[in-house]
Design a protein around this motif. Sequence first.
Motif, PDB file in Angstrom:
ATOM      1  N   ALA B 104       0.835  -1.203   0.000  1.00 39.19           N
ATOM      2  CA  ALA B 104       0.000   0.000   0.000  1.00 39.19           C
ATOM      3  C   ALA B 104       0.872   1.256   0.000  1.00 39.19           C
ATOM      4  O   ALA B 104       0.555   2.247  -0.656  1.00 39.19           O
ATOM      5  CB  ALA B 104      -0.929  -0.021   1.214  1.00 39.19           C
ATOM      6  N   TYR B 105       1.988   1.195   0.705  1.00 34.08           N
ATOM      7  CA  TYR B 105       2.921   2.332   0.696  1.00 34.08           C
ATOM      8  C   TYR B 105       3.477   2.579  -0.697  1.00 34.08           C
ATOM      9  O   TYR B 105       3.745   3.696  -1.104  1.00 34.08           O
ATOM     10  CB  TYR B 105       4.132   2.041   1.595  1.00 34.08           C
ATOM     11  N   LEU B 106       3.708   1.482  -1.416  1.00 24.42           N
ATOM     12  CA  LEU B 106       4.480   1.575  -2.654  1.00 24.42           C
ATOM     13  C   LEU B 106       3.634   1.709  -3.914  1.00 24.42           C
ATOM     14  O   LEU B 106       4.176   1.901  -4.990  1.00 24.42           O
ATOM     15  CB  LEU B 106       5.373   0.335  -2.788  1.00 24.42           C
ATOM     16  N   ARG B 107       2.327   1.621  -3.748  1.00 22.74           N
ATOM     17  CA  ARG B 107       1.473   1.568  -4.945  1.00 22.74           C
ATOM     18  C   ARG B 107       1.592   2.834  -5.805  1.00 22.74           C
ATOM     19  O   ARG B 107       1.559   2.771  -7.017  1.00 22.74           O
ATOM     20  CB  ARG B 107       0.024   1.326  -4.529  1.00 22.74           C
ATOM     21  N   ASP B 108       1.745   3.975  -5.160  1.00 22.65           N
ATOM     22  CA  ASP B 108       1.818   5.235  -5.909  1.00 22.65           C
ATOM     23  C   ASP B 108       3.246   5.636  -6.246  1.00 22.65           C
ATOM     24  O   ASP B 108       3.513   6.768  -6.649  1.00 22.65           O
ATOM     25  CB  ASP B 108       1.132   6.359  -5.111  1.00 22.65           C
ATOM     26  N   ASP B 109       4.149   4.735  -6.068  1.00 27.63           N
ATOM     27  CA  ASP B 109       5.551   4.993  -6.366  1.00 27.63           C
ATOM     28  C   ASP B 109       5.731   5.185  -7.882  1.00 27.63           C
ATOM     29  O   ASP B 109       4.893   4.765  -8.663  1.00 27.63           O
ATOM     30  CB  ASP B 109       6.340   3.752  -5.900  1.00 27.63           C
ATOM     31  N   ILE B 110       6.811   5.839  -8.238  1.00 32.38           N
ATOM     32  CA  ILE B 110       7.072   6.051  -9.669  1.00 32.38           C
ATOM     33  C   ILE B 110       7.974   4.938 -10.200  1.00 32.38           C
ATOM     34  O   ILE B 110       8.974   4.597  -9.587  1.00 32.38           O
ATOM     35  CB  ILE B 110       7.740   7.420  -9.904  1.00 32.38           C
ATOM     36  N   GLN B 111       7.590   4.413 -11.312  1.00 32.78           N
ATOM     37  CA  GLN B 111       8.344   3.321 -11.926  1.00 32.78           C
ATOM     38  C   GLN B 111       9.048   3.833 -13.171  1.00 32.78           C
ATOM     39  O   GLN B 111       8.451   4.551 -13.971  1.00 32.78           O
ATOM     40  CB  GLN B 111       7.357   2.219 -12.289  1.00 32.78           C
ATOM     41  N   ILE B 112      10.294   3.484 -13.312  1.00 34.20           N
ATOM     42  CA  ILE B 112      11.041   3.942 -14.488  1.00 34.20           C
ATOM     43  C   ILE B 112      11.255   2.750 -15.411  1.00 34.20           C
ATOM     44  O   ILE B 112      11.812   1.736 -15.007  1.00 34.20           O
ATOM     45  CB  ILE B 112      12.406   4.523 -14.085  1.00 34.20           C
ATOM     46  N   ASP B 113      10.812   2.897 -16.636  1.00 30.34           N
ATOM     47  CA  ASP B 113      11.002   1.816 -17.587  1.00 30.34           C
ATOM     48  C   ASP B 113      12.482   1.708 -17.928  1.00 30.34           C
ATOM     49  O   ASP B 113      13.119   2.695 -18.295  1.00 30.34           O
ATOM     50  CB  ASP B 113      10.198   2.092 -18.860  1.00 30.34           C
ATOM     51  N   PRO B 114      13.059   0.505 -17.815  1.00 24.88           N
ATOM     52  CA  PRO B 114      14.505   0.380 -18.046  1.00 24.88           C
ATOM     53  C   PRO B 114      14.924   0.713 -19.478  1.00 24.88           C
ATOM     54  O   PRO B 114      16.060   1.109 -19.704  1.00 24.88           O
ATOM     55  CB  PRO B 114      14.802  -1.082 -17.708  1.00 24.88           C
ATOM     56  N   LEU B 115      14.043   0.578 -20.422  1.00 26.81           N
ATOM     57  CA  LEU B 115      14.427   0.836 -21.810  1.00 26.81           C
ATOM     58  C   LEU B 115      14.065   2.240 -22.269  1.00 26.81           C
ATOM     59  O   LEU B 115      14.901   2.984 -22.762  1.00 26.81           O
ATOM     60  CB  LEU B 115      13.776  -0.200 -22.747  1.00 26.81           C
ATOM     61  N   THR B 116      12.804   2.619 -22.086  1.00 25.40           N
ATOM     62  CA  THR B 116      12.350   3.907 -22.620  1.00 25.40           C
ATOM     63  C   THR B 116      12.515   5.045 -21.626  1.00 25.40           C
ATOM     64  O   THR B 116      12.318   6.202 -21.988  1.00 25.40           O
ATOM     65  CB  THR B 116      10.863   3.824 -23.003  1.00 25.40           C
ATOM     66  N   LYS B 117      12.885   4.715 -20.386  1.00 30.92           N
ATOM     67  CA  LYS B 117      13.004   5.700 -19.297  1.00 30.92           C
ATOM     68  C   LYS B 117      11.669   6.404 -19.012  1.00 30.92           C
ATOM     69  O   LYS B 117      11.615   7.459 -18.409  1.00 30.92           O
ATOM     70  CB  LYS B 117      14.077   6.782 -19.604  1.00 30.92           C
ATOM     71  N   GLU B 118      10.596   5.812 -19.485  1.00 34.51           N
ATOM     72  CA  GLU B 118       9.279   6.395 -19.286  1.00 34.51           C
ATOM     73  C   GLU B 118       8.847   6.204 -17.839  1.00 34.51           C
ATOM     74  O   GLU B 118       9.040   5.142 -17.257  1.00 34.51           O
ATOM     75  CB  GLU B 118       8.292   5.688 -20.220  1.00 34.51           C
ATOM     76  N   ARG B 119       8.274   7.247 -17.271  1.00 33.01           N
ATOM     77  CA  ARG B 119       7.864   7.175 -15.868  1.00 33.01           C
ATOM     78  C   ARG B 119       6.389   6.834 -15.764  1.00 33.01           C
ATOM     79  O   ARG B 119       5.555   7.510 -16.343  1.00 33.01           O
ATOM     80  CB  ARG B 119       8.126   8.503 -15.166  1.00 33.01           C
ATOM     81  N   THR B 120       6.087   5.785 -15.063  1.00 32.15           N
ATOM     82  CA  THR B 120       4.688   5.416 -14.855  1.00 32.15           C
ATOM     83  C   THR B 120       4.472   5.116 -13.376  1.00 32.15           C
ATOM     84  O   THR B 120       5.417   4.965 -12.615  1.00 32.15           O
ATOM     85  CB  THR B 120       4.298   4.163 -15.664  1.00 32.15           C
ATOM     86  N   THR B 121       3.234   5.034 -13.017  1.00 28.33           N
ATOM     87  CA  THR B 121       2.941   4.717 -11.616  1.00 28.33           C
ATOM     88  C   THR B 121       1.837   3.676 -11.551  1.00 28.33           C
ATOM     89  O   THR B 121       1.148   3.440 -12.541  1.00 28.33           O
ATOM     90  CB  THR B 121       2.589   5.998 -10.837  1.00 28.33           C
TER      91      THR B 121
END
Lengths: 135, 310
Positions: B104-121
């Motif tokens: 629950a703490y981590l659900r809204d964390d930002i994820q960085i795509d290793p290839l495109t460097k695109e940031r998603t959550t």
Amino acid sequence: MRVKLKSGRDQRKFIARIEELSGENVFACYQCGRCSAGCPMASEMDLLPNQIIRLVQMGLDEDVLRSKTLFLCASCFTCESRCPKGIDMARVMEAVRHILDPKGKDAFGPGEISPELAQELPQQVLVSIFRKFSK
Amino acid sequence: MRVHYYPGCTLKQKTTALDISTREAMKRLDIELVEPEGWSCCGAEYPLTEEKIVGLAAPIRVLRQVREEGGDVLVTTCSFCFAVLKRADKAVKDDPLKRKRVNAYLRDDIQIDPLTKERTTGFEDYNGEVKVLHLLEYLRDRVGYPKIRERLKRNLKGLAIAPYYGCRVLRPQKEMAVDEPDSPRLFEEFLEAVGCAAVDYPFKQECCGSYISVSLPAAATEASYRILRSARMNGAKAVAVTCPLCFYNMDHRQEAIKETFLDFPGLPVVFFTQLLAWALGVDKSVLGLGEHRVPADDLFSETPATEVRT
């Protein structure tokens, strides 16, 4: 060592809180002393690990909370590996530190490290000591 | 082979010797080390009370990133990182309530795509999909000592080394489950595989004083002295460690140990990866020997490597 026994709601609450936080059954301890015998920091302690757990069993919160021992435990888990009753003493120590007055002074704060020493210390030691000994 | 590798904070800044010798050694074993994108500090201390769930967020975030990148194993060398990552992983696996709360703490964390460097959550919960291994375990279980022996380029001729486990690799045994806490063989077998002789001594799993070296240096000085003296008395030419803090307490603070305990003449402290890299033929200049306060150069002297073990 002489202590003044007390019996009341505060004592019962203290014991229950330590057990809740640590997840350990402090009454499993039968005072064999193996935790203290193997503790690398025992020589610096005012109360030995087995004495801390005995005082917790008796609910003597004031005696436990003012002990220097809480800030000498290096969480090396030697006591945990040797306890014949399977108690993780490091967790009991952490539980006691957890219920210290949150408004009180840090047992060890950043101000006590000189800039020169801070330059030299590995990062992991700074993170771990503040996690353990400051609020 | 390709495997995820977590260096941790200290290896990137103060104790680069451990990091670079690990990388050089793994190159020689044809193992590609991949750092998880955007990794952060593991927190150094596993939270020991039931209420400090937030302390699990940092290590679980690292493990989740490994899973996102398709990894199922994370290798680390620092004992502190290893203990925190492994225990956090086990907590999430074994305790459904902790799993729910830390995710629950981590659900809204930002994820960085290793290839495109695109940031998603917003991404899937971590449920313990990654296996955390210490490099010593990885070498034993996944690489195998026969492969290491095949690749040896230098003969260390039974150099007497005292393996030092310290506190975090072995204990608590029910969570770490690496080896027997009071009679381990993991480090000894590794040393023998690279051509050293493992010195048996009673202080191999005693505490070096850990973070107490900052708050009460005298206590850590004594604890480290006991280990070094015991290793020396049992014939060791050096102590081998896995942890930057053990290294700091026994190497960087050895001057203080010698000033306090006049009977102690000194003993070099090395990382196990330096011995591995050296035995695999890595050049001395890239072992990070300049970081040692107690000179360890003599251990890595280029005497003609006569016989190469196969």
